[in-house]
Design an enzyme around this catalytic site. Structure first.
Site, PDB file in Angstrom:
ATOM      1  N   CYS A 198       3.286   1.833   2.887  1.00 31.32           N
ATOM      2  CA  CYS A 198       4.497   1.013   3.009  1.00 31.32           C
ATOM      3  C   CYS A 198       5.626   1.649   2.202  1.00 31.32           C
ATOM      4  O   CYS A 198       6.779   1.657   2.623  1.00 31.32           O
ATOM      5  CB  CYS A 198       4.259  -0.400   2.499  1.00 31.32           C
ATOM      6  SG  CYS A 198       2.701  -1.102   3.004  1.00 31.32           S
ATOM      7  N   CYS A 224       0.851  -1.188   0.000  1.00 26.60           N
ATOM      8  CA  CYS A 224       0.000   0.000   0.000  1.00 26.60           C
ATOM      9  C   CYS A 224       0.894   1.248   0.000  1.00 26.60           C
ATOM     10  O   CYS A 224       2.075   1.166   0.321  1.00 26.60           O
ATOM     11  CB  CYS A 224      -0.927  -0.009   1.207  1.00 26.60           C
ATOM     12  SG  CYS A 224      -0.084  -0.359   2.749  1.00 26.60           S
TER      13      CYS A 224
END
Lengths: 84, 330
Positions: free
Chosen positions: A13, A10
């Site tokens: 991250c 995502c």
């Protein structure tokens, strides 16, 4: 040392990885980065919220995008503890 | 009562903003009585309103949510049993910060720690469905009766779903690795007041970045329905008298990955054009509870049979709620 970024890819991250790389660069230390995207592996670290940040198998933060300055502090503490 | 109505109109519905937008448009020479002018006014007012509400709501709600990290929810849930545990799970689902990208680690973390899967599923249904911010937005766009009814049926759907899964003893349809070797149970990290404020700020920027496009598209579609699509066309397909309007709305909503913030403006425009409230709520519930990406993700941790039960239950439950609302409000 090995720095792991736990998360399914995502945007958060990716931001965490950028911050961690910046922190490593600021301290001028050597570190290998590993991205962990497999849910089984992520769960093994015991975190329920991604992204997670791991220094040599030790979870140091999870569930938030830790900023560069904080990661620098975390790294300093971790390296000092390891020396003792 | 008068004060409450005024507060509701000005703070939640932001009537002043509508007037302000109208004045600005008139000042730059747009006739807000014309069809195009009124569409522009509706679009600008709705977009600005939703973004203001979103920022304020998400900030305050995230601050509250910072007291309920999933680690804490997990340990609270350990203290309850049976249907009480599922009710508590559904309630905590509304205040635990939730992101679909964390639903699998959360499922594994709960189940591995011994939380029964019925309880976990009650949590997983209520968490995206009965989001506090969406409740306030429903109150802003419709009214408080609709918002509270939405919360109530959402919680019932979550508790009943968990109960069904627990009765059918679906534990064996969880992927075995979830139960294997007890995992480390990290405690929630301590937070200072500043940490909570930072968390709330981060959530606002994260959610706005995630939903802004959905909101603009949603308001755009809403404005188009509002001003250009004849009511007769819409009621011909989705009118309250058409029994299939609810299943249709649900089935269209299930695979969609959108945000409730984007679907609300469409919902409001449809209700205005004579679509049943139940039909519209069914669509919104279907969009938020299930989506193709989240179903595919969940497949990592549960076997097809449990996954199918979850999807079929939610779909039919949502349809039932839609029918009920149409009958009661019709």
């Amino acid at each position: 040392m090995i720095i792991k970024i736990l998360g399914s890819g995502c945007p958060n991250c990716k931001k965490l990885e950028i911050n961690a790389r910046d922190a490593v660069k600021q301290l001028g230390i050597g570190a290998d980065f590993v991205k962990v995207t497999d849910f089984k592996e992520i769960a093994n670290y015991g975190i329920m919220r991604t992204p997670g940040l791991v220094f040599d198998e030790k979870v140091v933060s999870f569930g938030k995008v830790t900023d560069t300055a904080t990661i620098v502090e975390l790294l300093k503490t971790y390296i000092n503890d390891r020396r003792v | 009562m008068f004060v409450f109505t005024w507060l509701n109109d000005q703070l939640l519905k932001m009537m002043w903003l509508n007037e302000l937008v109208g004045k600005v448009l008139t000042w730059i020479g747009i006739d807000i009585e014309s069809r195009l002018g009124s569409s522009v006014q509706f679009f600008a007012y709705d977009v600005i309103k939703i973004f203001i509400l979103l920022s304020v709501l998400i900030y305050s709600i995230s601050y509250i949510q910072s007291y309920f990290p999933p680690e804490r929810t997990r340990s609270i849930l350990g203290r309850f049993h049976g249907v009480t545990a599922r009710i508590v799970a559904a309630l905590l689902g509304t205040v635990t910060p939730f992101c679909s990208c964390s639903s699998i680690p959360l499922f594994i973390g709960f189940t591995n720690a011994g939380v029964p899967i019925g309880v976990t599923f009650s949590f997983l249904i209520s968490s995206p469905l009965v989001d506090l911010a969406s409740v306030f937005l429903l109150a802003s766009i419709f009214n408080w009766n609709v918002a509270l009814a939405y919360v109530f049926v959402g919680l019932v759907l979550a508790v009943a779903g968990g109960t069904l899964i627990s009765w059918l003893k679906m534990e064996k349809y969880v992927e075995p690795f979830v139960y294997e070797n007890p995992m480390v149970q990290l405690e929630a990290q301590d937070m200072t007041r500043k940490d909570r404020m930072d968390f709330a700020k981060e959530q606002v920027s994260f959610i706005i970045r995630k939903v802004w496009l959905f909101v603009i598209i949603g308001v755009g579609i809403g404005a188009a329905i509002h001003n250009y699509i004849p009511e007769a066309w819409i009621t011909a397909v989705l009118g309250v008298d058409k029994w299939y309007s609810v299943p249709l709305a649900t089935l269209v909503g299930v695979p969609m990955y959108a945000d409730i913030f984007g679907t609300l403006p469409i919902a409001a425009a449809l209700v205005e054009k004579g679509v049943g409230l139940g039909t519209v709520l069914a669509f919104m519930m279907a969009v938020t509870t299930l989506s193709l990406p989240s179903i595919i993700l969940l497949r990592n941790a549960v076997k097809p049979r449990l996954l199918a039960l979850f999807v079929v239950y939610c779909t039919f439950g949502i349809m039932l709620i839609g029918f009920l609302f149409n009958i009661l409000m019709g």
